[in-house]
Design a protein around this motif. Structure first.
Motif, PDB file in Angstrom:
ATOM      1  N   TYR A   1       0.833  -1.210   0.000  1.00 59.98           N
ATOM      2  CA  TYR A   1       0.000   0.000   0.000  1.00 59.98           C
ATOM      3  C   TYR A   1       0.866   1.259   0.000  1.00 59.98           C
ATOM      4  N   LEU A   2       2.126   1.145   0.446  1.00 58.49           N
ATOM      5  CA  LEU A   2       3.015   2.314   0.458  1.00 58.49           C
ATOM      6  C   LEU A   2       3.190   2.888  -0.938  1.00 58.49           C
ATOM      7  N   ASP A   3       3.200   2.036  -1.960  1.00 61.17           N
ATOM      8  CA  ASP A   3       3.315   2.532  -3.331  1.00 61.17           C
ATOM      9  C   ASP A   3       2.108   3.394  -3.698  1.00 61.17           C
ATOM     10  N   GLU A   4       0.919   2.951  -3.289  1.00 57.07           N
ATOM     11  CA  GLU A   4      -0.294   3.723  -3.589  1.00 57.07           C
ATOM     12  C   GLU A   4      -0.262   5.079  -2.901  1.00 57.07           C
ATOM     13  N   LEU A   5       0.201   5.097  -1.659  1.00 59.07           N
ATOM     14  CA  LEU A   5       0.271   6.358  -0.938  1.00 59.07           C
ATOM     15  C   LEU A   5       1.307   7.290  -1.558  1.00 59.07           C
ATOM     16  N   SER A   6       2.420   6.731  -2.004  1.00 63.07           N
ATOM     17  CA  SER A   6       3.441   7.547  -2.655  1.00 63.07           C
ATOM     18  C   SER A   6       2.901   8.173  -3.936  1.00 63.07           C
ATOM     19  N   VAL A   7       2.192   7.381  -4.729  1.00 64.44           N
ATOM     20  CA  VAL A   7       1.588   7.893  -5.958  1.00 64.44           C
ATOM     21  C   VAL A   7       0.584   8.997  -5.637  1.00 64.44           C
ATOM     22  N   ALA A   8      -0.085   8.879  -4.483  1.00 63.48           N
ATOM     23  CA  ALA A   8      -1.068   9.881  -4.073  1.00 63.48           C
ATOM     24  C   ALA A   8      -0.421  11.145  -3.513  1.00 63.48           C
ATOM     25  N   GLY A   9       0.906  11.171  -3.478  1.00 62.61           N
ATOM     26  CA  GLY A   9       1.605  12.372  -3.037  1.00 62.61           C
ATOM     27  C   GLY A   9       2.024  12.381  -1.588  1.00 62.61           C
ATOM     28  N   VAL A  10       1.898  11.244  -0.910  1.00 63.98           N
ATOM     29  CA  VAL A  10       2.328  11.158   0.483  1.00 63.98           C
ATOM     30  C   VAL A  10       3.834  10.915   0.516  1.00 63.98           C
ATOM     31  N   PRO A  11       4.612  11.725   1.229  1.00 68.08           N
ATOM     32  CA  PRO A  11       6.053  11.455   1.314  1.00 68.08           C
ATOM     33  C   PRO A  11       6.310  10.178   2.106  1.00 68.08           C
ATOM     34  N   THR A  12       6.896   9.192   1.473  1.00 64.57           N
ATOM     35  CA  THR A  12       7.126   7.888   2.092  1.00 64.57           C
ATOM     36  C   THR A  12       8.598   7.509   1.985  1.00 64.57           C
TER      37      THR A  12
END
Length: 320
Positions: free
Chosen positions: A101-112
């Motif tokens: 899910y970290l990939d999805e959050l990164s694509v959504a603009g969340v700094p990961t």
């Protein structure tokens, strides 16, 4: 433990979901039972894979410490889908128990934290930059099968490759992340959110000290000991947390709780390490009023979307 079929005389019944290794809950989770009782809610621990538990007898099942699920994720996800009323919801459990899910959050603009993935059967070449890296399975709980490797050390490079191979041989996806050195000094910040009258709201924060000291050597029990202390969250950390929560599939308003773990990145700004929505420690013993806030969140979940004809749910009492 209360018999699962025992009458609670009209009180709403809540299962605090745990595992067989913690049949009476984690000590921190026990702190919510008194506040729930004061609100007229009967709460009891229930082991998620105990076939004797009748989940239909509960008005709500709250995931708390089912920390042995990681070796049986498919069974756990299937179980979650069968529970009539579960917090957090079963589709969130499916999404959140695989750290891709970290990939999805990164694509959504969340700094990961930058993360690479190694599928079972793939050959892995250690990064050429020879920095420090963390290797762990994409499905894990409590730092199981997690190690820290200094790739400038030839022995660490060998052990890292062996770790990836060991995970792949058991059919697990491996995640590889750079080790953020700030955790050794600043630690990791966990921001805890609980459902409130206007949706998910920030409750409190804690600091977790560094846990990883070297290569994975196995771990006894469910989790490694953590150094915990209260912490005041700053605006930058809260902004990352709120951006991550806004990107949760289905939106954050369905959630009973959330824990957002952040660490300072190389430039000092916070980056997301994990978004814990399934069975996170909530550390309610580290913040004044947090047990009551969790009890209030549970009461709100009982009151909303009440199934018609469900007698127990109608008995939610006002504050005692």
């Amino acid at each position: 433990m209360t018999d699962h079929h025992q009458s609670t005389r009209g009180k709403p019944r809540v299962a605090l979901v745990t595992c067989s290794e913690l049949p009476e809950l984690d000590p921190d989770d026990r702190l919510v039972r008194g506040p729930l009782s004061a609100r007229g809610i009967a709460a009891e621990p229930a082991v998620w894979d105990d076939p004797a538990v009748d989940w239909t007898a509960y008005d709500l099942a709250v995931l708390r410490s089912p920390w042995d699920y990681s070796s049986r994720r498919d069974d756990f996800v299937a179980w979650a889908a069968r529970v009539p009323r579960l917090a957090n919801p079963a589709d969130v459990v499916r999404w959140n128990t695989d750290k891709r899910y970290l990939d999805e959050l990164s694509v959504a603009g969340v700094p990961t934290v930058p993360t690479g993935w190694v599928l079972p059967g793939e050959r892995w070449q250690p990064p050429a930059d020879r920095g420090e890296y963390v290797i762990k399975p994409a499905v894990s709980a409590g730092s199981r099968d997690t190690g820290r490797y200094d790739l400038a050390d030839p022995e660490h490079r060998r052990l890292a490759s062996a770790h990836v191979g060991r995970l792949g041989a058991t059919g697990r996806v491996t995640m590889v992340q750079p080790y953020l050195r700030a955790v050794d000094t600043a630690g990791e910040t966990a921001l805890l959110y609980l459902a409130g009258p206007d949706g998910l709201a920030f409750s409190h924060a804690i600091r977790k000290g560094p846990m990883l000291t070297g290569p994975d050597e196995g771990v006894e029990g469910l989790y490694k000991l953590e150094e915990i202390a209260p912490r005041t969250a700053d605006g930058a950390q809260l902004a990352v947390a709120e951006r991550a929560l806004a990107a949760v599939p289905g939106g954050p308003d369905r959630l009973l709780y959330a824990r957002v773990d952040v660490i300072p990145g190389p430039d000092g700004t916070p980056v997301l390490v994990e978004l814990e929505l399934t069975e996170p420690s909530l550390f309610i013993g580290y913040a004044e009023g947090a047990p009551d806030r969790l009890a209030e969140a549970i009461r709100a979940h009982l009151a909303r979307d009440r199934p018609s004809g469900h007698a127990h749910a109608a008995a939610v009492a006002p504050d005692a």
